[in-house]
Structures are given as structure tokens and as C-alpha cells.
Design a protein around this motif. Sequence first.
Motif, PDB file in Angstrom:
ATOM      1  N   GLU A  36      35.825  -2.311  12.811  1.00 35.40           N
ATOM      2  CA  GLU A  36      34.454  -1.859  12.499  1.00 35.40           C
ATOM      3  C   GLU A  36      34.461  -0.661  11.555  1.00 35.40           C
ATOM      4  OE1 GLU A  36      32.008  -1.313  15.923  1.00 35.40           O
ATOM      5  OE2 GLU A  36      32.093  -3.426  16.502  1.00 35.40           O
ATOM      6  N   LEU A  37      35.432   0.223  11.742  1.00 34.31           N
ATOM      7  CA  LEU A  37      35.536   1.372  10.830  1.00 34.31           C
ATOM      8  C   LEU A  37      35.895   0.899   9.410  1.00 34.31           C
ATOM      9  CD1 LEU A  37      37.282   3.969  13.140  1.00 34.31           C
ATOM     10  CD2 LEU A  37      35.163   4.350  11.882  1.00 34.31           C
ATOM     11  N   ARG A  56      35.710   5.241  26.660  1.00 31.44           N
ATOM     12  CA  ARG A  56      34.417   5.439  25.978  1.00 31.44           C
ATOM     13  C   ARG A  56      34.477   4.983  24.508  1.00 31.44           C
ATOM     14  NH1 ARG A  56      30.245   8.054  28.091  1.00 31.44           N
ATOM     15  NH2 ARG A  56      29.527   8.579  25.999  1.00 31.44           N
ATOM     16  N   LEU A  57      35.652   5.057  23.920  1.00 25.86           N
ATOM     17  CA  LEU A  57      35.769   4.596  22.530  1.00 25.86           C
ATOM     18  C   LEU A  57      35.947   3.080  22.444  1.00 25.86           C
ATOM     19  CD1 LEU A  57      37.933   7.388  20.893  1.00 25.86           C
ATOM     20  CD2 LEU A  57      35.738   6.593  20.063  1.00 25.86           C
ATOM     21  N   ALA A 110      32.805  -0.588   8.008  1.00 22.62           N
ATOM     22  CA  ALA A 110      31.777   0.439   7.737  1.00 22.62           C
ATOM     23  C   ALA A 110      32.059   1.186   6.448  1.00 22.62           C
ATOM     24  CB  ALA A 110      31.721   1.429   8.902  1.00 22.62           C
ATOM     25  N   ARG A 111      33.308   1.321   6.104  1.00 19.30           N
ATOM     26  CA  ARG A 111      33.658   2.117   4.920  1.00 19.30           C
ATOM     27  C   ARG A 111      33.609   1.294   3.630  1.00 19.30           C
ATOM     28  NH1 ARG A 111      35.270   7.047   6.029  1.00 19.30           N
ATOM     29  NH2 ARG A 111      36.126   7.323   3.953  1.00 19.30           N
ATOM     30  N   TYR A 153      29.875  16.440   9.800  1.00 20.96           N
ATOM     31  CA  TYR A 153      28.904  15.654   9.020  1.00 20.96           C
ATOM     32  C   TYR A 153      27.640  16.475   8.825  1.00 20.96           C
ATOM     33  CZ  TYR A 153      31.915  11.705  10.091  1.00 20.96           C
ATOM     34  OH  TYR A 153      32.992  10.862  10.189  1.00 20.96           O
ATOM     35  N   TYR A 205      31.278   6.179  15.520  1.00 16.11           N
ATOM     36  CA  TYR A 205      32.088   6.467  14.326  1.00 16.11           C
ATOM     37  C   TYR A 205      31.863   5.456  13.201  1.00 16.11           C
ATOM     38  CZ  TYR A 205      34.095  10.456  16.598  1.00 16.11           C
ATOM     39  OH  TYR A 205      34.236  11.689  17.188  1.00 16.11           O
ATOM     40  N   PRO A 206      31.806   4.150  13.489  1.00 15.00           N
ATOM     41  CA  PRO A 206      31.442   3.220  12.400  1.00 15.00           C
ATOM     42  C   PRO A 206      30.081   3.558  11.791  1.00 15.00           C
ATOM     43  CG  PRO A 206      32.402   2.002  14.204  1.00 15.00           C
ATOM     44  CD  PRO A 206      32.221   3.414  14.688  1.00 15.00           C
ATOM     45  N   GLU A 233      30.740   5.651  21.978  1.00 19.12           N
ATOM     46  CA  GLU A 233      31.436   6.376  20.917  1.00 19.12           C
ATOM     47  C   GLU A 233      32.156   5.421  19.974  1.00 19.12           C
ATOM     48  OE1 GLU A 233      33.503   9.058  23.479  1.00 19.12           O
ATOM     49  OE2 GLU A 233      31.565   9.713  24.234  1.00 19.12           O
ATOM     50  N   GLY A 234      32.414   4.233  20.489  1.00 17.74           N
ATOM     51  CA  GLY A 234      33.029   3.218  19.628  1.00 17.74           C
ATOM     52  C   GLY A 234      32.065   2.736  18.554  1.00 17.74           C
ATOM     53  N   ARG A 293      39.041  -3.431  17.757  1.00 16.22           N
ATOM     54  CA  ARG A 293      37.659  -3.649  17.323  1.00 16.22           C
ATOM     55  C   ARG A 293      37.155  -2.410  16.583  1.00 16.22           C
ATOM     56  NH1 ARG A 293      33.078  -1.901  18.854  1.00 16.22           N
ATOM     57  NH2 ARG A 293      33.945  -0.889  20.695  1.00 16.22           N
ATOM     58  N   LEU A 294      37.480  -1.238  17.128  1.00 19.24           N
ATOM     59  CA  LEU A 294      37.052   0.006  16.484  1.00 19.24           C
ATOM     60  C   LEU A 294      37.662   0.113  15.078  1.00 19.24           C
ATOM     61  CD1 LEU A 294      35.607   2.714  16.521  1.00 19.24           C
ATOM     62  CD2 LEU A 294      37.527   3.690  17.794  1.00 19.24           C
ATOM     63  N   HIS A 339      38.411  13.807  18.613  1.00 19.25           N
ATOM     64  CA  HIS A 339      37.374  13.380  19.554  1.00 19.25           C
ATOM     65  C   HIS A 339      37.964  13.162  20.950  1.00 19.25           C
ATOM     66  CE1 HIS A 339      33.603  11.240  20.690  1.00 19.25           C
ATOM     67  NE2 HIS A 339      34.440  10.670  21.557  1.00 19.25           N
ATOM     68  N   ASP A 381      23.208   7.433  26.129  1.00 21.63           N
ATOM     69  CA  ASP A 381      24.628   7.786  26.118  1.00 21.63           C
ATOM     70  C   ASP A 381      25.325   6.809  25.173  1.00 21.63           C
ATOM     71  OD1 ASP A 381      27.016   8.925  26.622  1.00 21.63           O
ATOM     72  OD2 ASP A 381      27.216   8.165  28.675  1.00 21.63           O
ATOM     73  N   PRO A 382      25.234   7.082  23.869  1.00 18.78           N
ATOM     74  CA  PRO A 382      25.718   6.092  22.910  1.00 18.78           C
ATOM     75  C   PRO A 382      27.221   5.841  23.023  1.00 18.78           C
ATOM     76  CG  PRO A 382      25.208   8.157  21.803  1.00 18.78           C
ATOM     77  CD  PRO A 382      24.717   8.282  23.208  1.00 18.78           C
ATOM     78  N   TYR A 442      32.054  14.323  18.186  1.00 22.50           N
ATOM     79  CA  TYR A 442      31.904  14.549  19.615  1.00 22.50           C
ATOM     80  C   TYR A 442      30.635  15.338  19.915  1.00 22.50           C
ATOM     81  CZ  TYR A 442      32.802  16.070  24.366  1.00 22.50           C
ATOM     82  OH  TYR A 442      32.684  16.316  25.716  1.00 22.50           O
ATOM     83  N   VAL A 497      27.489  13.138  19.836  1.00 25.62           N
ATOM     84  CA  VAL A 497      27.276  12.367  21.074  1.00 25.62           C
ATOM     85  C   VAL A 497      26.714  13.282  22.165  1.00 25.62           C
ATOM     86  CG1 VAL A 497      28.407  10.997  22.862  1.00 25.62           C
ATOM     87  CG2 VAL A 497      29.177  10.827  20.504  1.00 25.62           C
ATOM     88  N   ARG A 512      36.186  16.678  11.584  1.00 28.22           N
ATOM     89  CA  ARG A 512      35.374  16.211  10.460  1.00 28.22           C
ATOM     90  C   ARG A 512      33.911  16.480  10.772  1.00 28.22           C
ATOM     91  NH1 ARG A 512      34.735  10.602   7.634  1.00 28.22           N
ATOM     92  NH2 ARG A 512      35.240  11.218   5.499  1.00 28.22           N
ATOM     93  N   HIS A 541      30.343  17.736  14.317  1.00 28.04           N
ATOM     94  CA  HIS A 541      31.374  16.691  14.316  1.00 28.04           C
ATOM     95  C   HIS A 541      31.008  15.613  15.334  1.00 28.04           C
ATOM     96  CE1 HIS A 541      33.211  18.379  17.969  1.00 28.04           C
ATOM     97  NE2 HIS A 541      33.216  19.584  17.366  1.00 28.04           N
ATOM     98  N   LEU A 585      28.643   6.575  11.656  1.00 25.36           N
ATOM     99  CA  LEU A 585      28.807   7.781  10.829  1.00 25.36           C
ATOM    100  C   LEU A 585      29.440   7.426   9.470  1.00 25.36           C
ATOM    101  CD1 LEU A 585      30.103  10.343  13.494  1.00 25.36           C
ATOM    102  CD2 LEU A 585      27.976  10.519  12.189  1.00 25.36           C
ATOM    103  N   HIS A 586      30.458   6.605   9.513  1.00 23.52           N
ATOM    104  CA  HIS A 586      31.162   6.268   8.263  1.00 23.52           C
ATOM    105  C   HIS A 586      30.280   5.410   7.355  1.00 23.52           C
ATOM    106  CE1 HIS A 586      35.468   7.550   9.184  1.00 23.52           C
ATOM    107  NE2 HIS A 586      34.730   7.995  10.192  1.00 23.52           N
ATOM    108  N   ARG A 587      29.477   4.543   7.988  1.00 24.99           N
ATOM    109  CA  ARG A 587      28.577   3.709   7.172  1.00 24.99           C
ATOM    110  C   ARG A 587      27.514   4.579   6.508  1.00 24.99           C
ATOM    111  NH1 ARG A 587      27.892  -0.118  10.589  1.00 24.99           N
ATOM    112  NH2 ARG A 587      29.411  -1.514   9.646  1.00 24.99           N
ATOM    113  N   ARG A 635      23.095  12.993  24.091  1.00 25.65           N
ATOM    114  CA  ARG A 635      23.067  12.881  25.550  1.00 25.65           C
ATOM    115  C   ARG A 635      22.185  13.988  26.154  1.00 25.65           C
ATOM    116  NH1 ARG A 635      28.861  13.403  27.414  1.00 25.65           N
ATOM    117  NH2 ARG A 635      29.283  11.718  25.979  1.00 25.65           N
TER     118      ARG A 635
END
Lengths: 416, 117
Positions: free
Chosen positions: A79-80, A69-70, A83-84, B82, B54-55, B50-51, A75-76, A44, B47-48, B32, B35, B80, B30, B57-59, B39
Motif C-alpha cells: 500500500e505504501l 496496530r500496523l 500510495a507513492r 508532515y 501511513y499510505p 495505523e496501517g 500489505r503495508l 512509530h 482510532d484509525p 504517531y 494518530v 518524519r 509526525h 500520509l504518503h498519498r 484519538r
Amino acid sequence: MSEPMASRVLDADPTFDAYLDAIEGALDLPAAERGDVRDEIAAHLRDERAASVAAGATAAIATAKAIDRLGDPKRLGRELTSARRSRSALLAAAGAGTWAAGGAAVRGLVLGVALVTGVMVVIGVATAVAARVGIVSTWILPDQGWVTAIWGVALWVAAWQGARSFVSVLAIRSHRPAEQVRPYVAVVAGGVVAWFSLVWFQAAQNLGSVLVLALVPVIFVVAALTGSDRSVLPSRAARRASLALFATVVIALPLLLLSAGGSVQQESSAVGRGPFDSMEELLADRGFDIPGRYVADPPATGDLQSSIDHGVARVEIGNGAALAARWHDLRVEAWRSELQTGALDRAHPAPFATAPLTSAGGALAGSVRVDRTRDVSGYWLVVTGLAGDGQRDLVVSVGGTNTTFTGSALDWLAAP
Amino acid sequence: MLDGRRIQAQLLKGTLPLLVLATLRDGELHGYEIVRRIRERSSGAFDPSEGSLYPTLHRLEGEGALEASWRAGDGGPRRRYYRLTRGGLAALERAEQEWATFSGSVQKIAFGEAFDV
């Protein structure tokens, strides 16, 4: 889903590397999953940076923007991780882990049996060749300890494989590192394995079998505490090898069983069938003066019956009144005897089990358990009673046979 | 006071699973690309973060709404991808109905009967 770690993205940008390291450090997941997440975020970041550069930004600005942006890497990562994971996933993982452990244990059992059987086949063939050329006279494997060895190795391999599989599947399916699940598998599953191995499993026991069973939970716990969160699911080659081993066992084991001798069942000698003309002569020769004073004029016992059922030896004397008139505190005693000769084992000058004779409608009856004392391979039952002078007399010699300790490993350990 | 950006961020956070599922209705993507599509389709209005993506998507993957698979990139790193599962498609349809009801109700309250749905 996961791929080999060799495909991990190693981005050349040290800023990305540091950021990815921070995310990976905050991930509380199995190693393979951490690698996957790192690869996903790395891809990404590269896409994001490439898009910014294509839009005219410098590489440094594009890198900073991609990271910005990430957001906060810790924290990421947290959260990941969150989430898993889910409670339902944990329960499903526990079920999957149990199932996988069972499958791995069965495969391990086959592997273990095949290993020892293979050794036995080699020894058997070598012995047969030796017999053929006249070095030895027989090629039969006479030692029944082989059976214990087969099941010992098989159970140990099964315990090892089962625990490793349990830790691996539970960690992967619950999205937790192996370090977090190891103690639970070791304590909970290890406790269940220990209960099955030491308490639940009832069989003929001796020192060898108890050692085998006692080591099963130990091996399980050691394997659990060193298990990893890498996948241990068998490859196609491993499954083929298991099938080959299984075929070997199915073919080789019956051949070996055919060549092995049967178990020894020996009835102790009795008067009239052995070299003794009278009970008196036999008792004197076999050392039955140990229980007490031999009675020269034994009373008529009437109908005398003895039997053994599930390790309980029972004596019934029809003419109970005749005995009760001369003795009190009448009891049935089980003495150790030698398996081969039936003679009393003089190393143990006391009965290993006793029980009072109780009156039932004119008869006397009593029973003792003869399969719950360690190292007793044969027993001889006698009835003794206290005479008027306080001397304990040997009233009736009933007879005996061979016996084997039967129960759980814990019973054997706790037995007298 | 109500801050426009803050309201949008909160709304976006609550609707991100719906937006992700809807974006994946047309095929697998994938992270990116997801997003970027959101957009583009919102003409830059959404403009979500990105942090958060991914949580999410995984959830959704853990809940069985999405399936993921790795694929080698064209000369680049593996990515990856989806895609919606059957359960994910059903979840998307439910979420769309709920959103229609919810947004209609908000419009009724905020703008009156003119926006009756």
C-alpha cells in the motif's frame, strides 16, 4: 527529503527488525526511499511501544501491540508503494529525467572537453619547452585528430553522465527502483541518442568520427543499464569544479586553436600552373590512361564548366553536339585522386561515382556526388564515352580537388 | 446485518484524509502524533488503523497536499514530520464543505427533518 542512510534506525528489538524487514521487502521503491519508510515506521513502533509500556504493559506485550496496530507488513509495504506512485508522477518523472539528463550531458560535455584540453595543454607546454631547449623544432600541435579526440571524449562523458542522471532522476521521481527504469532508459532514451548520434547528426566523417559517434549510444546504454536510484545531483563542490573546468576550457581552448594549424585546402595542379606544358603530358604523367583510351584529337568542347556545391560536382559542356557525334553513353566519372599530388590513385582502377551526361539545349550536363564515398580525400572528374568500336574513351579531363565525406555516421557505414 | 464496528471502520477509511488534513491544520506532526491527536479529539471514538495512516500520509504528500521533512528526535530516532501545504489547506476546506453536505444529507434521511442543515 531523504537523509543519508547512516541515520537509519536500527531498533534493537529483533521482533521489530523482522517486521521492518518484511515491510522493506514488500516496498517496490528506490533504496533510499525504502530506508526512509523503514525509519519512519521504526520511529512509530518505538513511540507506540513506549506509550504502552508507560501505560503499564510489559515490553513483549507492548511490542506485539505496536506491530498489531500496523497490521500485515506485506500489505503495508504494497500500500505504501502504491500510495507513492501515480501516473502523473511517472510522466513528470520522465520529463524531469530528460531535463536532468540534458543538464548532466552538458556538464559532461564541458568535463570531457576540459579533460582532453588539459591533456593538450600539458603536451603543448611540454613541446614548447622541448622546442625552447632545442629538442624539437616546433611546438605547434599539428594533428587534427585532436579535434576528434576532444569531441569524442566530451561526447562519451556526456553520454555517460546523461544516462546515469536520467536513470537516477526517473527512478527517484517515479518512486521505482533503478532495476525497473533501467531497461526503459536504455531502450527508449538510448534509441533516441542512437538516432541523433548515427542518423541525425550530419558532418564531415571519417573512421575516427564514426567510431566516436557509434560509441556514444553504446556508452549511454551501458551507463543506463548500470545506473542507480541514488541521487546523482551535483554537490556544491562539484558545481564549483565544473565552473573551474569551464573557465579552463574557455581560456585554454582558444589559445590552442590559435596555435593549431588551419585545415588543408589544396587545388590539384592544372596545366600551365604546374610542371606540365600540356594536358596530354599531365594526363600521361598522372595516370589518366586508366579511365580508357586517351583521345589524341579531342573535340572542341565549347564552354566547359565545372562546379561543386554541397558535395555534388557538376560538369557542363557547351558543345554537346560535337561529343554526341563521336561517342554514345557519355558520362561523367569521379576518380579517386591523391590529396597531395592530385594524381589518380592507382589502387582504385575504377571511378567511385558515375552519372550519365544528359542533353540540355545543345549542351551536355551531368553531376556526381563526391562526398559520400569513404576514404575519398580527393577526386578528379573526367567525361568518357563509348566510341564506335565499343572502346570507352577518355573524352575530357575536367579537373578535381579535395573532398571530405559528409553525412551521418550511418551514411558513412553504409557508403561504398 | 449492519455491524456498528464495520460501519465505523468503513466511514473512518473514507474520511481518514479529511481527519489527517484537519489534524495538521494546527501545525506539523509526525505519524504517531497524528494518530494520537485523532484519538484524543474524538475522545477515543476514532482510532484509525495505523496501517492505513501511513499510505494515506504518503498519498497526500504525493498529491501535494502535505510536505514532509525529517527531524532528529530528542535522543531518539529521526522522525518524519508532515505539514499542510497551501494546496492541502484548500483541499481541507473543500473536503469540509463536502462532508457537511454529505453528513447533513445522511442525517436528513436517517433522522428526518429535525436534523435539517
